[in-house]
Design a protein around this motif. Structure first.
Motif, mmCIF file in Angstrom:
data_model
loop_
_atom_site.group_PDB
_atom_site.id
_atom_site.type_symbol
_atom_site.label_atom_id
_atom_site.label_comp_id
_atom_site.label_asym_id
_atom_site.label_seq_id
_atom_site.Cartn_x
_atom_site.Cartn_y
_atom_site.Cartn_z
ATOM 1 N N ALA A 333 18.351 -61.232 60.929
ATOM 2 C CA ALA A 333 19.516 -61.771 60.223
ATOM 3 C C ALA A 333 19.095 -62.679 59.067
ATOM 4 O O ALA A 333 19.653 -62.611 57.966
ATOM 5 C CB ALA A 333 20.418 -62.523 61.198
ATOM 6 N N LEU A 334 18.104 -63.538 59.308
ATOM 7 C CA LEU A 334 17.617 -64.423 58.252
ATOM 8 C C LEU A 334 17.070 -63.620 57.072
ATOM 9 O O LEU A 334 17.359 -63.922 55.904
ATOM 10 C CB LEU A 334 16.511 -65.325 58.799
ATOM 11 N N THR A 335 16.251 -62.609 57.391
ATOM 12 C CA THR A 335 15.630 -61.817 56.332
ATOM 13 C C THR A 335 16.668 -61.002 55.575
ATOM 14 O O THR A 335 16.604 -60.877 54.347
ATOM 15 C CB THR A 335 14.546 -60.900 56.936
ATOM 16 N N ALA A 336 17.646 -60.467 56.294
ATOM 17 C CA ALA A 336 18.711 -59.705 55.638
ATOM 18 C C ALA A 336 19.549 -60.612 54.728
ATOM 19 O O ALA A 336 19.953 -60.199 53.623
ATOM 20 C CB ALA A 336 19.600 -59.041 56.681
ATOM 21 N N ILE A 357 9.833 -55.470 47.356
ATOM 22 C CA ILE A 357 9.015 -54.296 47.686
ATOM 23 C C ILE A 357 8.865 -54.107 49.193
ATOM 24 O O ILE A 357 8.280 -53.118 49.635
ATOM 25 C CB ILE A 357 7.628 -54.370 47.023
ATOM 26 N N THR A 358 9.379 -55.030 49.976
ATOM 27 C CA THR A 358 9.406 -54.864 51.429
ATOM 28 C C THR A 358 10.495 -53.849 51.774
ATOM 29 O O THR A 358 11.555 -53.847 51.148
ATOM 30 C CB THR A 358 9.709 -56.208 52.110
ATOM 31 N N PRO A 359 10.253 -52.959 52.740
ATOM 32 C CA PRO A 359 11.256 -51.941 53.074
ATOM 33 C C PRO A 359 12.631 -52.541 53.380
ATOM 34 O O PRO A 359 12.734 -53.609 53.994
ATOM 35 C CB PRO A 359 10.666 -51.251 54.307
ATOM 36 N N GLU A 360 13.686 -51.838 52.955
ATOM 37 C CA GLU A 360 15.053 -52.277 53.233
ATOM 38 C C GLU A 360 15.434 -52.058 54.694
ATOM 39 O O GLU A 360 16.219 -52.823 55.256
ATOM 40 C CB GLU A 360 16.041 -51.521 52.338
ATOM 41 N N THR A 361 14.896 -51.004 55.290
ATOM 42 C CA THR A 361 15.244 -50.691 56.678
ATOM 43 C C THR A 361 14.698 -51.765 57.612
ATOM 44 O O THR A 361 13.499 -52.069 57.604
ATOM 45 C CB THR A 361 14.663 -49.322 57.072
ATOM 46 N N ALA A 363 14.061 -51.847 60.729
ATOM 47 C CA ALA A 363 13.025 -51.420 61.667
ATOM 48 C C ALA A 363 11.655 -51.328 61.025
ATOM 49 O O ALA A 363 10.637 -51.269 61.732
ATOM 50 C CB ALA A 363 13.399 -50.063 62.266
ATOM 51 N N ASP A 364 11.611 -51.332 59.706
ATOM 52 C CA ASP A 364 10.344 -51.174 58.986
ATOM 53 C C ASP A 364 9.807 -52.482 58.425
ATOM 54 O O ASP A 364 8.920 -52.478 57.563
ATOM 55 C CB ASP A 364 10.513 -50.169 57.839
ATOM 56 N N ARG A 365 10.316 -53.602 58.923
ATOM 57 C CA ARG A 365 9.846 -54.889 58.422
ATOM 58 C C ARG A 365 10.075 -55.956 59.494
ATOM 59 O O ARG A 365 10.803 -55.747 60.460
ATOM 60 C CB ARG A 365 10.581 -55.286 57.142
ATOM 61 N N GLY A 366 9.463 -57.118 59.273
ATOM 62 C CA GLY A 366 9.708 -58.272 60.122
ATOM 63 C C GLY A 366 10.289 -59.385 59.285
ATOM 64 O O GLY A 366 11.116 -59.152 58.390
ATOM 65 N N SER A 367 9.837 -60.602 59.538
ATOM 66 C CA SER A 367 10.352 -61.763 58.813
ATOM 67 C C SER A 367 9.502 -62.022 57.570
ATOM 68 O O SER A 367 8.720 -62.973 57.518
ATOM 69 C CB SER A 367 10.352 -62.999 59.729
ATOM 70 N N GLN A 368 9.660 -61.170 56.598
ATOM 71 C CA GLN A 368 8.949 -61.335 55.324
ATOM 72 C C GLN A 368 9.627 -60.489 54.260
ATOM 73 O O GLN A 368 9.997 -59.341 54.506
ATOM 74 C CB GLN A 368 7.485 -60.903 55.430
ATOM 75 N N LEU A 369 9.779 -61.068 53.082
ATOM 76 C CA LEU A 369 10.157 -60.309 51.896
ATOM 77 C C LEU A 369 9.138 -60.611 50.810
ATOM 78 O O LEU A 369 8.833 -61.768 50.528
ATOM 79 C CB LEU A 369 11.561 -60.683 51.408
ATOM 80 N N PRO A 405 12.251 -67.330 62.540
ATOM 81 C CA PRO A 405 13.432 -67.664 63.347
ATOM 82 C C PRO A 405 13.296 -68.912 64.210
ATOM 83 O O PRO A 405 14.304 -69.531 64.553
ATOM 84 C CB PRO A 405 13.645 -66.416 64.213
ATOM 85 N N LEU A 406 12.095 -69.307 64.572
ATOM 86 C CA LEU A 406 11.952 -70.488 65.416
ATOM 87 C C LEU A 406 12.301 -71.780 64.688
ATOM 88 O O LEU A 406 12.787 -72.728 65.297
ATOM 89 C CB LEU A 406 10.525 -70.592 65.974
ATOM 90 N N TYR A 407 12.050 -71.830 63.381
ATOM 91 C CA TYR A 407 12.266 -73.115 62.704
ATOM 92 C C TYR A 407 12.982 -73.028 61.366
ATOM 93 O O TYR A 407 13.280 -74.058 60.777
ATOM 94 C CB TYR A 407 10.943 -73.872 62.529
ATOM 95 N N ASN A 408 13.274 -71.847 60.859
ATOM 96 C CA ASN A 408 14.044 -71.761 59.617
ATOM 97 C C ASN A 408 15.532 -71.597 59.900
ATOM 98 O O ASN A 408 15.934 -71.034 60.922
ATOM 99 C CB ASN A 408 13.561 -70.603 58.743
#
Length: 426
Positions: A333-336, A357-361, A363-369, A405-408
């Motif tokens: 949710a944070l990344t989106a 350049i990080t994938p939009e999907t 499932a194809d990414r974690g907490s990074q853009l 997600p733990l602290y942002n």
């Protein structure tokens, strides 16, 4: 979710966040008398408030028990690493016996390649992602040279298609199939450090095994970030650091995974040491190495207790937060939301100043853009830093932002985007 580009909306999301209280369990860097907006957990996680307490406990044991601390006290050092392994195993989808906490990441990568890179005259090649973190590239180059091969002949790197930034799973699987007759090892990152792409580890592992190769995964940017199922996906081995999303401090201790199917495989080479000897007979000091059962049999040196304590401080927070699956819901949710806000900045500027350049999907990414700055990249990054937004700069024009997600908070993300907008308008 229908996002809104307002502070009120961000505050509302924070109010609804069931994990919001965990922010208080981390020490936030200060800027101009208030909390900085720290979006660099993909490089170094924040210090848990409990870290000093955990270290103090071990210092106290050292002070009061001295050498007897290995055997006495509330948490005897001889088995302390087992407590940490038990907490780390669920985060990487492993059985406890398949995990050991030891050394540092690249050291562990070398030790595991001693076992799982077994080149022959016909099968000697290694497939890896092009643009992997340099440490992995150096490790692989040195390993193939150690075995008498030339990296240009033995190492196959897979790069994105022309004009693209991320790899297609189809191209990875095709490359494995095309090189199956000469392939000894597939060694991939779980998440690419530069783009933030989360690779399809399960599909890559299946393809590697079908080609008769071992498959290993470097989880440096994936462990503690995304849900991983190393055991179920049948990965042969993996390793990770603990100082990024898992907040174990600069240069924190590493972890390894070895699938249980390899525990009794005596054909595997390994570099050995006293700490990897079977525990029930370790103090007999007998000649001839008899390995401990499980991943512990790959241990070499005595556990560094203070580093383990720092890792345990963070892993205890992970457990209380509900584990990686609960954290991933908020992280997505944070990344989106950050993605939505960055696109809004581009709309405000009337041009794509920041190309994600990080994938939009999801499932194809974690907490990074990862953002490519179309102009004035370093000046924009410096502006963010001067205004208390701590991210990560990568030459020549990339900014990496990682809402953890733990602290942002969602307000963190909103304010970071406002500063991006201000910087782009200068």
């Amino acid at each position: 979710m229908d996002f809104q580009n307002t502070l009120e909306f961000a505050l509302q999301l924070d109010e609804q966040d069931s994990l919001k209280h965990f922010r208080k369990e981390f020490l936030i860097p200060q800027h101009a008398g208030k909390d900085a907006i720290y979006l660099c957990g993909n490089s170094l996680g924040l210090q848990p408030v409990s870290a000093q307490k955990y270290i103090a406990e071990q210092l106290s044991s050292w002070q009061n028990l001295a050498v007897e601390g290995w055997f006495d006290g509330d948490a005897p050092w001889l088995s302390y690493h087992k407590q940490v392994a038990a907490l780390a195993a669920p985060i990487v989808g492993a059985k406890i016996s398949e995990v050991s906490i030891m050394n540092s990441l690249t050291v562990n990568l070398h030790l595991l390649m001693v076992s799982f890179y077994k080149p022959t005259a016909n099968k000697f090649k290694i497939i890896m992602e092009g643009g992997a973190f340099p440490s992995d590239q150096y490790a692989v180059e040195s390993q193939v040279k150690f075995h008498g091969y030339v990296p240009a002949d033995a190492v196959i790197e897979i790069f994105p298609r022309e004009g693209e930034y991320t790899l297609c799973t189809e191209d990875i699987l095709k490359t494995i199939e095309e090189n199956k007759d000469e392939l000894a090892l597939v060694l991939f990152g779980g998440i690419n450090y530069y783009t933030g792409q989360y690779f399809d580890i399960e599909a890559i592992t299946k393809a590697g095994h079908a080609a008769g190769a071992y498959v290993g995964i470097d989880l440096a940017h994936a462990a503690g970030n995304v849900a991983v199922k190393l055991h179920d996906w049948d990965v042969d081995f993996a390793c990770w650091c603990s100082y990024k999303y898992m907040n174990a401090g600069p240069g924190g201790i590493s972890g390894i995974f070895v699938h249980e199917k390899h525990f009794n495989d005596t054909s595997l080479n390994r570099f050995t040491g006293w700490w990897g000897y079977r525990e029930d007979k370790r103090f007999l000091m007998a000649p001839g190495f008899d390995p401990a059962v499980g991943a512990e049999g790959w241990q070499v040196s005595t556990s560094p207790i203070l580093l383990l304590a720092l890792y345990k401080a963070s892993l205890d927070v992970f457990e209380r937060a509900g584990g990686i699956d609960a954290l991933r819901v908020k992280g997505d949710a944070l990344t989106a939301y950050l993605e939505f806000l960055i696109k809004a900045v581009n709309d405000e500027q009337g041009e794509e100043v920041f190309k994600i350049i990080t994938p939009e999907t999801i499932a194809d990414r974690g907490s990074q853009l990862s953002l490519i700055c179309k102009r004035d990249g370093k000046a924009i990054f410096n502006y963010l830093t001067q205004n208390g937004i701590i991210g990560d700069w990568r030459e020549p024009n990339a900014i990496r932002l990682s809402p953890v997600p733990l602290y942002n908070s969602f307000v963190d993300v909103f304010n970071a985007a406002r500063h991006l907008s201000s910087a782009a308008g200068l």
